[in-house]
Design a protein around this motif. Structure first.
Motif, PDB file in Angstrom:
ATOM      1  N   ALA A   1       0.850  -1.198   0.000  1.00 34.50           N
ATOM      2  CA  ALA A   1       0.000   0.000   0.000  1.00 34.50           C
ATOM      3  C   ALA A   1       0.882   1.243   0.000  1.00 34.50           C
ATOM      4  CB  ALA A   1      -0.909   0.000   1.223  1.00 34.50           C
ATOM      5  N   TRP A   2       0.380   2.310  -0.593  1.00 39.70           N
ATOM      6  CA  TRP A   2       1.155   3.551  -0.631  1.00 39.70           C
ATOM      7  C   TRP A   2       1.443   4.065   0.777  1.00 39.70           C
ATOM      8  CZ3 TRP A   2       3.581   4.093  -4.836  1.00 39.70           C
ATOM      9  CH2 TRP A   2       3.025   3.834  -6.078  1.00 39.70           C
ATOM     10  N   SER A   3       0.575   3.760   1.723  1.00 39.70           N
ATOM     11  CA  SER A   3       0.789   4.230   3.094  1.00 39.70           C
ATOM     12  C   SER A   3       1.988   3.550   3.752  1.00 39.70           C
ATOM     13  CB  SER A   3      -0.468   3.997   3.928  1.00 39.70           C
ATOM     14  OG  SER A   3      -0.778   2.614   3.973  1.00 39.70           O
ATOM     15  N   GLU A   4       2.412   2.398   3.245  1.00 42.07           N
ATOM     16  CA  GLU A   4       3.573   1.698   3.801  1.00 42.07           C
ATOM     17  C   GLU A   4       4.886   2.156   3.176  1.00 42.07           C
ATOM     18  OE1 GLU A   4       3.096  -2.524   3.472  1.00 42.07           O
ATOM     19  OE2 GLU A   4       0.978  -2.412   4.000  1.00 42.07           O
ATOM     20  N   ILE A   5       4.820   3.010   2.165  1.00 41.11           N
ATOM     21  CA  ILE A   5       6.010   3.439   1.436  1.00 41.11           C
ATOM     22  C   ILE A   5       6.383   4.850   1.865  1.00 41.11           C
ATOM     23  CG2 ILE A   5       6.930   3.952  -0.851  1.00 41.11           C
ATOM     24  CD1 ILE A   5       5.028   1.807  -1.937  1.00 41.11           C
ATOM     25  N   ASP A   6       7.640   5.016   2.249  1.00 38.15           N
ATOM     26  CA  ASP A   6       8.138   6.324   2.660  1.00 38.15           C
ATOM     27  C   ASP A   6       8.712   7.092   1.478  1.00 38.15           C
ATOM     28  OD1 ASP A   6       8.461   8.246   4.600  1.00 38.15           O
ATOM     29  OD2 ASP A   6      10.500   7.612   5.075  1.00 38.15           O
ATOM     30  N   GLY A   7       9.247   6.379   0.495  1.00 39.56           N
ATOM     31  CA  GLY A   7       9.811   7.042  -0.674  1.00 39.56           C
ATOM     32  C   GLY A   7      10.231   6.050  -1.734  1.00 39.56           C
ATOM     33  N   VAL A   8      10.340   6.554  -2.956  1.00 40.27           N
ATOM     34  CA  VAL A   8      10.814   5.767  -4.091  1.00 40.27           C
ATOM     35  C   VAL A   8      12.004   6.520  -4.656  1.00 40.27           C
ATOM     36  CG1 VAL A   8      10.215   4.843  -6.359  1.00 40.27           C
ATOM     37  CG2 VAL A   8       8.485   4.947  -4.576  1.00 40.27           C
ATOM     38  N   HIS A   9      13.166   5.824  -4.758  1.00 43.93           N
ATOM     39  CA  HIS A   9      14.396   6.500  -5.160  1.00 43.93           C
ATOM     40  C   HIS A   9      15.161   5.686  -6.186  1.00 43.93           C
ATOM     41  CE1 HIS A   9      13.694   9.021  -1.685  1.00 43.93           C
ATOM     42  NE2 HIS A   9      13.585   7.926  -0.953  1.00 43.93           N
ATOM     43  N   LYS A  10      15.820   6.395  -7.092  1.00 44.75           N
ATOM     44  CA  LYS A  10      16.708   5.765  -8.052  1.00 44.75           C
ATOM     45  C   LYS A  10      18.120   5.845  -7.481  1.00 44.75           C
ATOM     46  CE  LYS A  10      16.694   7.701 -12.082  1.00 44.75           C
ATOM     47  NZ  LYS A  10      16.557   8.144 -13.468  1.00 44.75           N
TER      48      LYS A  10
ATOM     49  N   ALA B   1      14.282   4.215 -21.509  1.00 42.52           N
ATOM     50  CA  ALA B   1      13.035   3.567 -21.088  1.00 42.52           C
ATOM     51  C   ALA B   1      13.044   3.344 -19.578  1.00 42.52           C
ATOM     52  CB  ALA B   1      12.842   2.243 -21.822  1.00 42.52           C
ATOM     53  N   PHE B   2      14.204   2.979 -19.018  1.00 43.63           N
ATOM     54  CA  PHE B   2      14.299   2.814 -17.564  1.00 43.63           C
ATOM     55  C   PHE B   2      14.042   4.139 -16.857  1.00 43.63           C
ATOM     56  CE2 PHE B   2      16.829   3.196 -13.689  1.00 43.63           C
ATOM     57  CZ  PHE B   2      16.240   2.203 -12.926  1.00 43.63           C
ATOM     58  N   ASP B   3      14.631   5.218 -17.361  1.00 49.28           N
ATOM     59  CA  ASP B   3      14.431   6.531 -16.741  1.00 49.28           C
ATOM     60  C   ASP B   3      12.966   6.954 -16.799  1.00 49.28           C
ATOM     61  OD1 ASP B   3      17.115   6.739 -16.101  1.00 49.28           O
ATOM     62  OD2 ASP B   3      17.614   7.816 -17.949  1.00 49.28           O
ATOM     63  N   ARG B   4      12.301   6.709 -17.933  1.00 48.80           N
ATOM     64  CA  ARG B   4      10.868   7.054 -18.044  1.00 48.80           C
ATOM     65  C   ARG B   4      10.031   6.231 -17.078  1.00 48.80           C
ATOM     66  NH1 ARG B   4      11.699   6.936 -23.615  1.00 48.80           N
ATOM     67  NH2 ARG B   4      10.745   4.869 -23.682  1.00 48.80           N
ATOM     68  N   ALA B   5      10.296   4.919 -17.009  1.00 50.59           N
ATOM     69  CA  ALA B   5       9.510   4.055 -16.114  1.00 50.59           C
ATOM     70  C   ALA B   5       9.750   4.428 -14.662  1.00 50.59           C
ATOM     71  CB  ALA B   5       9.871   2.596 -16.348  1.00 50.59           C
ATOM     72  N   ALA B   6      10.996   4.687 -14.299  1.00 51.27           N
ATOM     73  CA  ALA B   6      11.298   5.084 -12.927  1.00 51.27           C
ATOM     74  C   ALA B   6      10.614   6.410 -12.593  1.00 51.27           C
ATOM     75  CB  ALA B   6      12.805   5.194 -12.730  1.00 51.27           C
ATOM     76  N   GLY B   7      10.628   7.335 -13.534  1.00 48.73           N
ATOM     77  CA  GLY B   7       9.955   8.610 -13.316  1.00 48.73           C
ATOM     78  C   GLY B   7       8.457   8.453 -13.136  1.00 48.73           C
TER      79      GLY B   7
END
Length: 184
Positions: A109-118, A164-170
């Motif tokens: 769930a989004w509530s369990e995620i503090d951040g998404v980082h590359k 494609a990786f940069d777009r998907a990560a974004g």
């Protein structure tokens, strides 16, 4: 090259920038297309299953129904493996993020995620034990929870496809920013 006969009624233009051609935002969707390595692997599996189905027909005409049943089940297992291989990846929805593996699926769930980082780190090359230096999209869980690596630039979807990786990560980062702030 535009194909005007495909866009005569505007059906294809309306969904040009969406991952899937439906308007239901609550559905799970993959924010990127499967890569050529993943599609090639599934195509090879489907080719093998076609030969297995041909062998099933030959075995059935030879008169051994038990052998034909075993061959049919084996060929259907190969078809199922090809479909599962195409389904693996990261899927997002307003309710959370889902990492689909070949054998397991984990929803967060989004509530369990503090951040998404590359981040730069050693990553597995095409899912094999060999590691190379590359980029990975990682999750930071609330309270320091250990969460899986989502995407790497050396997996079957993004090998030799850095843009494609940069777009998907974004896109995954944008989904995280949008829905982490919304109370569930």
């Amino acid at each position: 090259m535009p194909l005007p006969f495909l866009t005569a009624d505007g059906v294809f233009d309306a969904h040009e920038d969406e991952a899937l051609p439906h308007a239901d935002p609550a559905r799970w969707r993959r924010p990127y297309r499967p890569g050529p390595w993943r599609v090639a692997g599934a195509a090879i599996l489907l080719l093998v299953s076609a030969f297995m189905l041909l062998a099933t027909v030959i075995i059935a005409f030879a008169g051994t129904t038990g052998g034909a049943a075993v061959a049919a089940v084996a060929s259907l297992a190969v078809v199922g493996s090809a479909l599962r291989l195409l389904r693996t990846g990261v899927w997002v929805s307003p309710s959370g993020l889902r990492r689909v593996g070949f054998l397991t699926t984990r929803s967060i769930a989004w509530s369990e995620i503090d951040g998404v980082h590359k981040v730069q780190q050693p990553v597995r090359w095409l899912g094999l034990p060999r590691t190379v230096q590359g980029q990975a999209l990682t999750l930071a869980g609330r309270g320091g929870a250990e969460l899986p690596v989502l995407l790497t630039d050396h997996n079957a979807d993004f090998l030799a496809r850095g843009e494609a990786f940069d777009r998907a990560a974004g896109q995954v980062e944008a989904w995280a920013e949008e829905y982490r702030a919304v109370p569930a």
